[in-house]
Scaffold this active site. Sequence first.
Site, mmCIF file in Angstrom:
data_model
loop_
_atom_site.group_PDB
_atom_site.id
_atom_site.type_symbol
_atom_site.label_atom_id
_atom_site.label_comp_id
_atom_site.label_asym_id
_atom_site.label_seq_id
_atom_site.Cartn_x
_atom_site.Cartn_y
_atom_site.Cartn_z
ATOM 1 N N GLY A 100 0.729 -1.259 -0.046
ATOM 2 C CA GLY A 100 0.060 -0.048 0.106
ATOM 3 C C GLY A 100 0.740 1.244 -0.007
ATOM 4 N N GLY A 135 6.524 7.456 6.778
ATOM 5 C CA GLY A 135 5.806 8.005 5.776
ATOM 6 C C GLY A 135 6.119 9.297 5.309
ATOM 7 N N ARG A 199 -1.481 0.119 -9.669
ATOM 8 C CA ARG A 199 -0.347 -0.647 -10.065
ATOM 9 C C ARG A 199 -0.525 -2.230 -10.267
ATOM 10 N NH1 ARG A 199 3.727 2.371 -6.730
ATOM 11 N NH2 ARG A 199 2.797 4.227 -6.144
ATOM 12 N N ASP A 269 4.543 -4.158 -7.040
ATOM 13 C CA ASP A 269 3.921 -2.976 -6.580
ATOM 14 C C ASP A 269 4.462 -1.560 -7.325
ATOM 15 O OD1 ASP A 269 6.222 -3.865 -4.915
ATOM 16 O OD2 ASP A 269 5.973 -1.906 -3.928
ATOM 17 N N ASP A 279 7.741 5.442 -9.307
ATOM 18 C CA ASP A 279 8.225 5.128 -8.111
ATOM 19 C C ASP A 279 9.875 5.211 -8.505
ATOM 20 O OD1 ASP A 279 6.296 4.898 -6.567
ATOM 21 O OD2 ASP A 279 6.197 2.854 -6.730
#
Length: 522
Positions: A100, A135, A199, A269, A279
């Site tokens: 996630g 995070g 994704r 992912d 990413d």
Amino acid sequence: MNLHISDTFSTALPADKDTSNTRRQVKGAAFAYVTPRVPSNPKLLHFSKEAAALLGLSEEDCKSDEFLKVFSGAEVLTGSKPYAMCYAGHQFGNWAGQLGDGRAINLAEVVFDNKRWAMQLKGSGETPFSRTADGLAVLRSSVREHLCSEAMFHLGVPTTRSLSLIETGDLVLRDVLYNGNPAYEKGAVVCRIAPSFVRFGNFEIFAARQDIPNLRLLADYVIEQFYTEITEKSELKYVELLKAVAENTRKMIVEWQRVGFVHGVMNTDNMSILGLTIDYGPYGWLEGYDPSWTPNTTDRENRRYRFGNQPNIAVWNLFQLANALFPLVEKAEPLQEILEAYRDAYYVDYERMMLAKLGIINKQIDDVKLIEELENVLKLTETDFTIFFRNLSKIDRNTKLDADFWQNHPLNEAFYAPENLVGDVKTAWENFLQNYIYRIAEENETQRQTKMAETNPKYVLRNYMAQLAIDAADAGDYSVMTELHEILKKPYDEQPEAQKWFAKRPEWARVKVGCSMLSCSS
């Protein structure tokens, strides 16, 4: 600042009923609502005028207080409900379960000029998927993502875009090399945009949990929003979906290989359902041509994600997507046929791409041998990938491989150790170059020069260049980042004023952290 919000993902797919921001397994939902963390002292460091224009934002909008607040996470955009996506993935070939958006928060979808863009903050705080992490993101990795996203777009590589880079004013603890020496670094937030951030892993999570209704809902959503050319109404539409995703993925990988880009973390992912580069972590560009090179320290031992293996990993990842779609099709054969056809189609595309890099337009049956010969000689001595192909265009049918050539020809700028061009190594190079000269004598010289200039970039974001921008930004100087951002908008132009950036990696960059191999730390 007037943004037309029109969310589809969060309206078409189910949200987690638990609205608390606590680490947990999110089941029966495609996302969880979450509010970005408010930074202590946000400061806009840079924005992309081109990316802003996609959203209908002017330069004045980007310099406003409202822009700073919204895209730093300090203020929630009116009419929006930020959320983090739920997905799973295979990491380095192993099933990792739920992953996630652990440090990404989707702000909203915006429609402008009949195009839809999802806006996502990276480094904006904890989400239910953050696991043991905070995070957050550091300036170091944020500069790299901001520069690379835009550089890749201008190179012609399918990619997400980067709207802005904002320093948060907060310090973030990171262990750069994972060697037990954590240190505080400046925190930052990047706003990246794309038509969608769905994704392969979004499908994998539902399939793994045997949540077939939501798996079907997600697949239908992706088809209806992004693959409208699929008109099949039966379960075969999911076969068509895999075929379309495979085609887009193949095109992306060919472009990576064309410019010498190595992603570094091709986990499922990190694979976009739209075939976009997504990413930007420990990525890198080839310096010396080396098919076994990977920029990722985590991958140092097995080199799973090395440059030469990226096409194979794409197939492996597509196989995982096919497995995830299988419950909707319940027939393996049509899915398998797509995967088998992928390899053949890739090699056709790869050969076409390599011939374009060589300036060969009128293909002949023996050209594949010339490509193979080139790939072999490039391994004999350290040869800069970008400089070699850019300067190869300066060879023509009249080039003589005499002593003057080996001393003064621009092609020699690509060799890191010209003194190694002796004996069998030099003979092999001369054989290839002579074969190349014979071959291009059959091409139209003007067309060849044009094709090579369009295919082989002069400027790419080498790791040492990014590191120089990072070091300067860390000291409060953003001029290097701005300079690179501008240069990389025109990577195929000569730009004589930027000539210093058309150079081999300096020796100091071989061992400096951030210039050779990088970790996933951010």
